[in-house]
Design an enzyme around this catalytic site. Structure first.
Site, PDB file in Angstrom:
ATOM      1  N   LYS A 130     -45.888 -72.485  86.081  1.00 35.52           N
ATOM      2  CA  LYS A 130     -45.136 -72.376  85.701  1.00 35.52           C
ATOM      3  C   LYS A 130     -44.830 -71.730  84.069  1.00 35.52           C
ATOM      4  CE  LYS A 130     -40.825 -74.383  85.432  1.00 35.52           C
ATOM      5  NZ  LYS A 130     -41.471 -76.284  86.796  1.00 35.52           N
ATOM      6  N   ARG A 137     -30.007 -74.616  85.494  1.00 33.10           N
ATOM      7  CA  ARG A 137     -30.792 -76.719  86.298  1.00 33.10           C
ATOM      8  C   ARG A 137     -29.664 -76.592  87.801  1.00 33.10           C
ATOM      9  NH1 ARG A 137     -34.807 -79.380  84.103  1.00 33.10           N
ATOM     10  NH2 ARG A 137     -35.958 -78.322  82.441  1.00 33.10           N
ATOM     11  N   ARG A 172     -54.302 -84.174  84.758  1.00 35.17           N
ATOM     12  CA  ARG A 172     -53.718 -84.172  83.737  1.00 35.17           C
ATOM     13  C   ARG A 172     -53.881 -85.099  82.286  1.00 35.17           C
ATOM     14  NH1 ARG A 172     -48.026 -80.642  83.599  1.00 35.17           N
ATOM     15  NH2 ARG A 172     -47.084 -82.181  83.194  1.00 35.17           N
ATOM     16  N   ARG A 215     -49.670 -88.021  77.396  1.00 38.52           N
ATOM     17  CA  ARG A 215     -48.366 -88.223  78.274  1.00 38.52           C
ATOM     18  C   ARG A 215     -47.967 -89.666  79.179  1.00 38.52           C
ATOM     19  NH1 ARG A 215     -45.316 -82.955  79.822  1.00 38.52           N
ATOM     20  NH2 ARG A 215     -43.496 -84.402  80.647  1.00 38.52           N
ATOM     21  N   ARG A 252     -39.488 -88.542  88.705  1.00 43.27           N
ATOM     22  CA  ARG A 252     -39.146 -86.956  88.402  1.00 43.27           C
ATOM     23  C   ARG A 252     -39.216 -85.908  89.370  1.00 43.27           C
ATOM     24  NH1 ARG A 252     -44.108 -86.810  83.990  1.00 43.27           N
ATOM     25  NH2 ARG A 252     -43.824 -84.130  84.321  1.00 43.27           N
TER      26      ARG A 252
END
Length: 372
Positions: free
Chosen positions: A196, A271, A310, A316, A328
């Protein structure tokens, strides 16, 4: 409150479903209280518009009654005419009966006059009129209206049984004709790793839109210790979710900073359904609307592999642990993905294949953006 599009026109919420319900409850009580104790009235609904009002009125009427319908038509487009185009009469014997007409709206009174002429030869005991809405500024007849739910100004309305070229009867509230929104406002949607952010940066330049990322807005407010940022930090430090009101107020400030732009790409907001409703209401106050939710749709397994890859360079920790990544997605599917149903119900959901090169996906998104 929100703005909806029907055919080529735009309509802004004018009377809420809750207010309509309260009006109908009051009307039904007034009618019942005014009738003799053992009176069994015949309610006559005027089709097509009044079918919703009639159904809700009868559910609120606490007494025995009968119901029938006549069909009249006095509208073309958005203007009332003086010519009733069609009429379907009654077959019942109404001699000595109390007849109560249920109308959704009375404006010029042309339809009402036609109704009186229908019943002039029926030898009724009494004829009464109940109307949900009434336009006093354009009423041109001398006929008495016994019960009026709400007087309104002479502007074209749709919803709750009323239509514009056949559309809008199923809207639960009443909407009033309004000006066409000037902005292009898009909710860019998709699961973690769908890309996004990358697409938003490309599309904002292409369409001259402002990209509002909830994460960026939060970080700006917290870093600059704004009043809202300090408030949000108290919740975050306590391990609690930031209330919708705080998030929405941050978004409002961001929108208000850019009042003269061509529109917005909302990324990471809304959300929840309550946030979506609040965003609709906020934009409607400005005469604007969400043109559509455009969602990148990518298979979950492919996204998990993409995020793990990634994670090799992002640093992360939550990009390196598949169980955390799956969690998630679970949170996304159980909470945020319900917004798909919300926007689909408005006819504003557009699913886009999110698999392919950046250029291919941008082109698919642009094909949708060009229609909104």
């Amino acid at each position: 409150m929100k703005i909806t599009k029907l055919h080529d026109l735009y309509f802004k919420e004018f009377i809420s479903a809750n207010e309509i319900s309260s009006i109908i409850t009051s009307l039904a009580k007034q009618v019942k209280n005014d009738l003799p104790k053992d009176e069994v009235p015949v309610f006559i609904g005027i089709l097509n518009g009044c079918f919703v009002f009639t159904a809700d009125f009868l559910r609120q009427y606490k007494g025995d009654c009968e119901i029938s319908f006549v069909k009249l038509s006095s509208y073309e487009g958005t203007s009332s005419t003086e010519n009733v185009k069609s009429l379907i009469g009654l077959n019942e014997d109404l001699t000595g009966r109390t007849v109560i007409i249920l109308e959704d709206i009375i404006d010029t009174g042309t339809t009402l006059q036609e109704i009186y002429e229908i019943f002039a030869t029926k030898n009724l005991k009494e004829l009464k009129i109940v109307t949900l809405f009434y336009k006093p500024d354009v009423y041109r007849k001398e006929l008495h209206i016994d019960y009026i739910g709400k007087g309104i100004e002479d502007k074209f309305i749709v919803g709750y049984g009323l239509d514009y070229k056949g559309y809008g009867r199923n809207l639960p509230a009443i909407y009033q004709l309004t000006t066409q929104p000037k902005m292009k406002n898009i909710v860019l949607f998709g699961p973690p790793g769908a890309g996004k952010g990358t697409q938003a940066e490309i599309l904002k330049e292409k369409y001259n839109l402002v990209h509002i990322s909830t994460g960026d807005v939060f970080r700006f407010n917290i870093k600059n210790q704004t009043e809202l940022g300090l408030l949000a930090k108290t919740y975050i430090d306590a391990g609690d979710l930031v209330p919708d009101e705080v998030t929405i107020n941050m978004l409002k400030e961001e929108v208000n900073k850019n009042a003269d732009v061509a529109g917005f790409i909302f990324d990471g907001f809304p959300r929840t359904e309550s946030q979506a409703e609040a965003l609709d209401a906020f934009l409607a106050e400005k005469g604007e609307r969400i043109n559509g939710m455009v969602a990148l749709e990518v298979p979950e397994d492919l996204l998990v592999d993409r995020i793990l890859e990634r994670g090799k360079t992002s640093g992360r920790s939550d990009d390196m642990d598949e169980s955390k990544i799956r969690n998630r997605f679970n949170e996304y599917n159980t909470k945020t993905a319900v917004l798909k149903d919300f926007y689909q119900a408005q006819g504003n959901y557009y699913g886009i294949n999110g698999v392919g090169s950046i250029e291919e996906i941008t082109q698919r998104l642009s094909d949708v953006f060009d229609t909104l």
